[in-house]
Design a protein around this motif. Structure first.
Motif, PDB file in Angstrom:
ATOM      1  N   THR A 230       0.928  -1.180  -0.207  1.00 46.94           N
ATOM      2  CA  THR A 230      -0.114  -0.039  -0.091  1.00 46.94           C
ATOM      3  C   THR A 230       1.019   1.397  -0.132  1.00 46.94           C
ATOM      4  O   THR A 230       1.709   1.369   0.792  1.00 46.94           O
ATOM      5  CB  THR A 230      -0.870   0.038   1.293  1.00 46.94           C
ATOM      6  OG1 THR A 230      -1.728  -1.247   0.930  1.00 46.94           O
ATOM      7  CG2 THR A 230      -1.732   1.276   1.411  1.00 46.94           C
ATOM      8  N   ILE A 231       0.636   2.258  -0.828  1.00 46.78           N
ATOM      9  CA  ILE A 231       1.110   3.458  -0.798  1.00 46.78           C
ATOM     10  C   ILE A 231       0.122   4.585  -0.012  1.00 46.78           C
ATOM     11  O   ILE A 231      -0.987   4.581  -0.597  1.00 46.78           O
ATOM     12  CB  ILE A 231       1.568   4.019  -2.185  1.00 46.78           C
ATOM     13  CG1 ILE A 231       2.653   2.925  -2.742  1.00 46.78           C
ATOM     14  CG2 ILE A 231       1.882   5.277  -2.265  1.00 46.78           C
ATOM     15  CD1 ILE A 231       2.994   3.429  -4.274  1.00 46.78           C
ATOM     16  N   VAL A 232       0.761   5.200   0.850  1.00 48.87           N
ATOM     17  CA  VAL A 232      -0.092   6.194   1.605  1.00 48.87           C
ATOM     18  C   VAL A 232      -0.205   7.603   0.726  1.00 48.87           C
ATOM     19  O   VAL A 232       1.044   7.854   0.245  1.00 48.87           O
ATOM     20  CB  VAL A 232       0.471   6.339   2.730  1.00 48.87           C
ATOM     21  CG1 VAL A 232      -0.328   7.875   3.501  1.00 48.87           C
ATOM     22  CG2 VAL A 232       0.195   5.174   3.689  1.00 48.87           C
ATOM     23  N   VAL A 233      -1.218   8.136   0.380  1.00 49.09           N
ATOM     24  CA  VAL A 233      -1.424   9.221  -0.595  1.00 49.09           C
ATOM     25  C   VAL A 233      -2.256  10.338   0.402  1.00 49.09           C
ATOM     26  O   VAL A 233      -3.249  10.050   0.769  1.00 49.09           O
ATOM     27  CB  VAL A 233      -2.072   8.894  -1.751  1.00 49.09           C
ATOM     28  CG1 VAL A 233      -2.108  10.365  -2.640  1.00 49.09           C
ATOM     29  CG2 VAL A 233      -1.466   7.826  -2.518  1.00 49.09           C
ATOM     30  N   ASN A 234      -1.513  11.540   0.545  1.00 47.19           N
ATOM     31  CA  ASN A 234      -2.378  12.523   1.307  1.00 47.19           C
ATOM     32  C   ASN A 234      -2.376  13.894   0.658  1.00 47.19           C
ATOM     33  O   ASN A 234      -1.540  14.005  -0.449  1.00 47.19           O
ATOM     34  CB  ASN A 234      -1.686  12.829   2.724  1.00 47.19           C
ATOM     35  CG  ASN A 234       0.031  13.110   2.862  1.00 47.19           C
ATOM     36  OD1 ASN A 234       0.702  12.538   2.494  1.00 47.19           O
ATOM     37  ND2 ASN A 234      -0.046  14.378   3.018  1.00 47.19           N
ATOM     38  N   ILE A 235      -3.274  14.565   1.044  1.00 49.26           N
ATOM     39  CA  ILE A 235      -3.518  15.977   0.389  1.00 49.26           C
ATOM     40  C   ILE A 235      -2.231  17.011   0.970  1.00 49.26           C
ATOM     41  O   ILE A 235      -2.096  16.861   2.383  1.00 49.26           O
ATOM     42  CB  ILE A 235      -4.847  16.414   0.830  1.00 49.26           C
ATOM     43  CG1 ILE A 235      -5.869  15.404   0.405  1.00 49.26           C
ATOM     44  CG2 ILE A 235      -5.293  17.906   0.152  1.00 49.26           C
ATOM     45  CD1 ILE A 235      -6.197  15.249  -1.168  1.00 49.26           C
ATOM     46  N   GLY A 236      -1.927  17.852   0.033  1.00 43.54           N
ATOM     47  CA  GLY A 236      -1.102  18.904   0.577  1.00 43.54           C
ATOM     48  C   GLY A 236      -1.862  20.350   0.685  1.00 43.54           C
ATOM     49  O   GLY A 236      -2.873  20.543   0.092  1.00 43.54           O
ATOM     50  N   ASP A 237      -1.082  21.209   1.124  1.00 41.79           N
ATOM     51  CA  ASP A 237      -1.677  22.689   1.248  1.00 41.79           C
ATOM     52  C   ASP A 237      -2.180  23.146   0.073  1.00 41.79           C
ATOM     53  O   ASP A 237      -2.902  24.281  -0.043  1.00 41.79           O
ATOM     54  CB  ASP A 237      -0.741  23.381   2.118  1.00 41.79           C
ATOM     55  CG  ASP A 237      -0.610  23.269   3.425  1.00 41.79           C
ATOM     56  OD1 ASP A 237      -1.300  22.409   3.900  1.00 41.79           O
ATOM     57  OD2 ASP A 237       0.495  23.727   4.187  1.00 41.79           O
ATOM     58  N   MET A 238      -1.336  23.191  -1.246  1.00 41.38           N
ATOM     59  CA  MET A 238      -1.878  23.532  -2.456  1.00 41.38           C
ATOM     60  C   MET A 238      -3.057  23.003  -2.959  1.00 41.38           C
ATOM     61  O   MET A 238      -3.788  24.093  -3.499  1.00 41.38           O
ATOM     62  CB  MET A 238      -0.457  23.189  -3.348  1.00 41.38           C
ATOM     63  CG  MET A 238       0.777  23.969  -3.347  1.00 41.38           C
ATOM     64  SD  MET A 238       1.752  23.622  -4.694  1.00 41.38           S
ATOM     65  CE  MET A 238       3.363  24.595  -4.147  1.00 41.38           C
ATOM     66  N   LEU A 239      -3.419  21.726  -2.765  1.00 44.26           N
ATOM     67  CA  LEU A 239      -4.787  21.201  -3.229  1.00 44.26           C
ATOM     68  C   LEU A 239      -5.742  21.691  -2.109  1.00 44.26           C
ATOM     69  O   LEU A 239      -6.816  22.009  -2.440  1.00 44.26           O
ATOM     70  CB  LEU A 239      -4.724  19.845  -3.127  1.00 44.26           C
ATOM     71  CG  LEU A 239      -5.824  19.016  -3.850  1.00 44.26           C
ATOM     72  CD1 LEU A 239      -6.094  19.685  -5.097  1.00 44.26           C
ATOM     73  CD2 LEU A 239      -5.687  17.671  -3.887  1.00 44.26           C
ATOM     74  N   GLN A 240      -5.304  21.934  -0.848  1.00 45.82           N
ATOM     75  CA  GLN A 240      -6.339  22.519   0.101  1.00 45.82           C
ATOM     76  C   GLN A 240      -6.681  23.879  -0.255  1.00 45.82           C
ATOM     77  O   GLN A 240      -8.083  24.203  -0.211  1.00 45.82           O
ATOM     78  CB  GLN A 240      -5.623  22.268   1.392  1.00 45.82           C
ATOM     79  CG  GLN A 240      -6.514  23.118   2.584  1.00 45.82           C
ATOM     80  CD  GLN A 240      -5.859  23.079   3.955  1.00 45.82           C
ATOM     81  OE1 GLN A 240      -6.117  22.211   4.775  1.00 45.82           O
ATOM     82  NE2 GLN A 240      -4.879  23.966   4.110  1.00 45.82           N
ATOM     83  N   ARG A 241      -5.903  24.450  -0.564  1.00 46.98           N
ATOM     84  CA  ARG A 241      -6.048  25.968  -0.962  1.00 46.98           C
ATOM     85  C   ARG A 241      -6.864  25.883  -2.192  1.00 46.98           C
ATOM     86  O   ARG A 241      -8.013  26.685  -2.546  1.00 46.98           O
ATOM     87  CB  ARG A 241      -4.735  26.681  -1.040  1.00 46.98           C
ATOM     88  CG  ARG A 241      -4.915  28.020  -1.642  1.00 46.98           C
ATOM     89  CD  ARG A 241      -3.772  28.938  -1.391  1.00 46.98           C
ATOM     90  NE  ARG A 241      -3.751  30.326  -1.913  1.00 46.98           N
ATOM     91  CZ  ARG A 241      -3.312  31.445  -1.367  1.00 46.98           C
ATOM     92  NH1 ARG A 241      -2.268  31.165  -0.288  1.00 46.98           N
ATOM     93  NH2 ARG A 241      -3.385  32.519  -1.643  1.00 46.98           N
ATOM     94  N   LEU A 242      -6.468  25.281  -3.307  1.00 46.36           N
ATOM     95  CA  LEU A 242      -7.168  25.309  -4.600  1.00 46.36           C
ATOM     96  C   LEU A 242      -8.579  24.597  -4.618  1.00 46.36           C
ATOM     97  O   LEU A 242      -9.480  25.366  -5.198  1.00 46.36           O
ATOM     98  CB  LEU A 242      -6.529  24.063  -5.514  1.00 46.36           C
ATOM     99  CG  LEU A 242      -7.006  24.068  -6.882  1.00 46.36           C
ATOM    100  CD1 LEU A 242      -6.924  25.386  -7.772  1.00 46.36           C
ATOM    101  CD2 LEU A 242      -6.271  22.913  -7.753  1.00 46.36           C
ATOM    102  N   THR A 243      -8.971  23.805  -3.373  1.00 49.44           N
ATOM    103  CA  THR A 243     -10.235  23.449  -3.191  1.00 49.44           C
ATOM    104  C   THR A 243     -11.120  23.946  -2.358  1.00 49.44           C
ATOM    105  O   THR A 243     -11.965  23.551  -1.711  1.00 49.44           O
ATOM    106  CB  THR A 243     -10.319  21.829  -3.210  1.00 49.44           C
ATOM    107  OG1 THR A 243      -9.523  21.277  -1.967  1.00 49.44           O
ATOM    108  CG2 THR A 243      -9.751  21.044  -4.347  1.00 49.44           C
TER     109      THR A 243
END
Length: 316
Positions: A230-243
């Motif tokens: 399993t690869i862990v994938v998390n949201i970063g600040d740029m996508l948080q800001r964009l969305t």
């Protein structure tokens, strides 16, 4: 305590039916809205590629300190090559992290318009296999990240390929990490202080080693020790800001293990997927509602945002 879900991305890339593909998109989006984190299996990255890369990374970090420091670029923001032990410091933390790392970036033609922002990679001559294995893993994670973003685009009502031309020259980074054994009990530092990532999404290879913890909405630190496939994938600040915070960039850390386990090294390899440097991070209209008005009226370029954050974590 709640558990962070793991999903099989083959339901998106090779679905049994259109309905199952749509269900995967809905489940992935809901997982990120709740956690900002998900486990991704069925990713198709050859385990031999991962194993070979990790073998090269261990050889690299076993080199003498003086040899590794030949590849340190002072005031380079850690963009390429080696960053020594106890340099990076989580934002607002009093103590530097107990880690050293190496950065591999995108290989660009030197006549690219982004060449000045993405210098050539540094490759350790002492570990000749490092280049092929590291960049092979870079390319595989770059492709997987594009698939995750395609699914998230659909979830928020965008075309599946919306991100494609915004990440094709992204200033993305592969970061082999080494957390050395902790020989002094009760050190105030931790292996990685509580932080959020800067980029769009992060793909972590090697979260099967204990230590990663994610801060839940309830304020609980939830361990996330993923299965080896399993690869862990998390949201970063740029996508948080964009969305507009539809997808939260969740605080996480790597804690020091108890007892004798602290005397063992830990290795992990995140891939920080960035947009193209001139991409304008401007809140998506679809993510603005009466209940969630725009939090960021002023847009900022990806490069401008990156430089601002690198100063905060003491890499520039």
């Amino acid at each position: 305590m709640s558990q962070i879900p793991t999903l099989d991305i083959r339901r998106f890339t090779a679905p049994a039916s259109a309905a199952d593909r749509a269900a995967f998109v809905a489940e992935l989006g809901a997982t990120y809205r709740e956690w900002g984190f998900a486990g991704i299996r069925g990713h198709g990255i050859d385990q031999a590629l991962i194993d070979d890369a990790y073998a090269a990374f261990r050889r690299l970090f076993a080199l003498p300190d003086a040899v590794k420091r030949k590849y340190h670029v002072p005031d380079g923001g850690g963009a390429r090559g080696y960053t020594p032990f106890m340099v990076e410091t989580a934002k607002d933390s009093r103590y530097p992290d107990l880690k050293e790392f190496w950065h591999v970036g995108r290989e660009l033609p030197r006549d690219s318009k982004y060449a000045a922002l993405m210098p050539p990679n540094l490759w350790p001559a002492e570990v000749p296999e490092f280049r092929d294995h590291a960049y092979g893993l870079y390319a595989a994670l770059d492709a997987l990240g594009a698939q995750v973003l395609a699914a998230l685009a659909l979830h928020i009502g965008l075309p599946q390929d919306w991100f494609a031309d915004k990440i094709d020259c992204g200033n993305s980074i592969l970061r082999p990490l080494h957390y050395p054994p902790i020989v002094t009990p009760d050190v105030p530092n931790v292996r990685a202080g509580a932080h959020e990532d800067i980029n769009l999404i992060t793909l972590l290879v090697g979260a099967s080693a204990a230590g990663l913890e994610v801060l839940s909405r309830k304020g609980e630190w939830v361990p996330f020790t993923a299965d080896a496939d399993t690869i862990v994938v998390n949201i970063g600040d740029m996508l948080q800001r964009l969305t507009n915070h539809v997808y939260p960039s969740t605080t996480h850390r790597v804690v020091n293990p108890p007892g004798e386990d602290a005397r063992q090294p830990r290795y992990s390899t995140p891939f920080f997927l960035h947009p193209n440097p001139d991409f304008l991070i401007d809140v998506l209209p679809a993510c603005i509602t009466p209940d969630n008005p725009s939090r960021y009226p002023q847009p900022i370029t990806a490069q401008g945002y990156l430089e601002e954050r690198l100063r905060e974590i003491k890499l520039k």
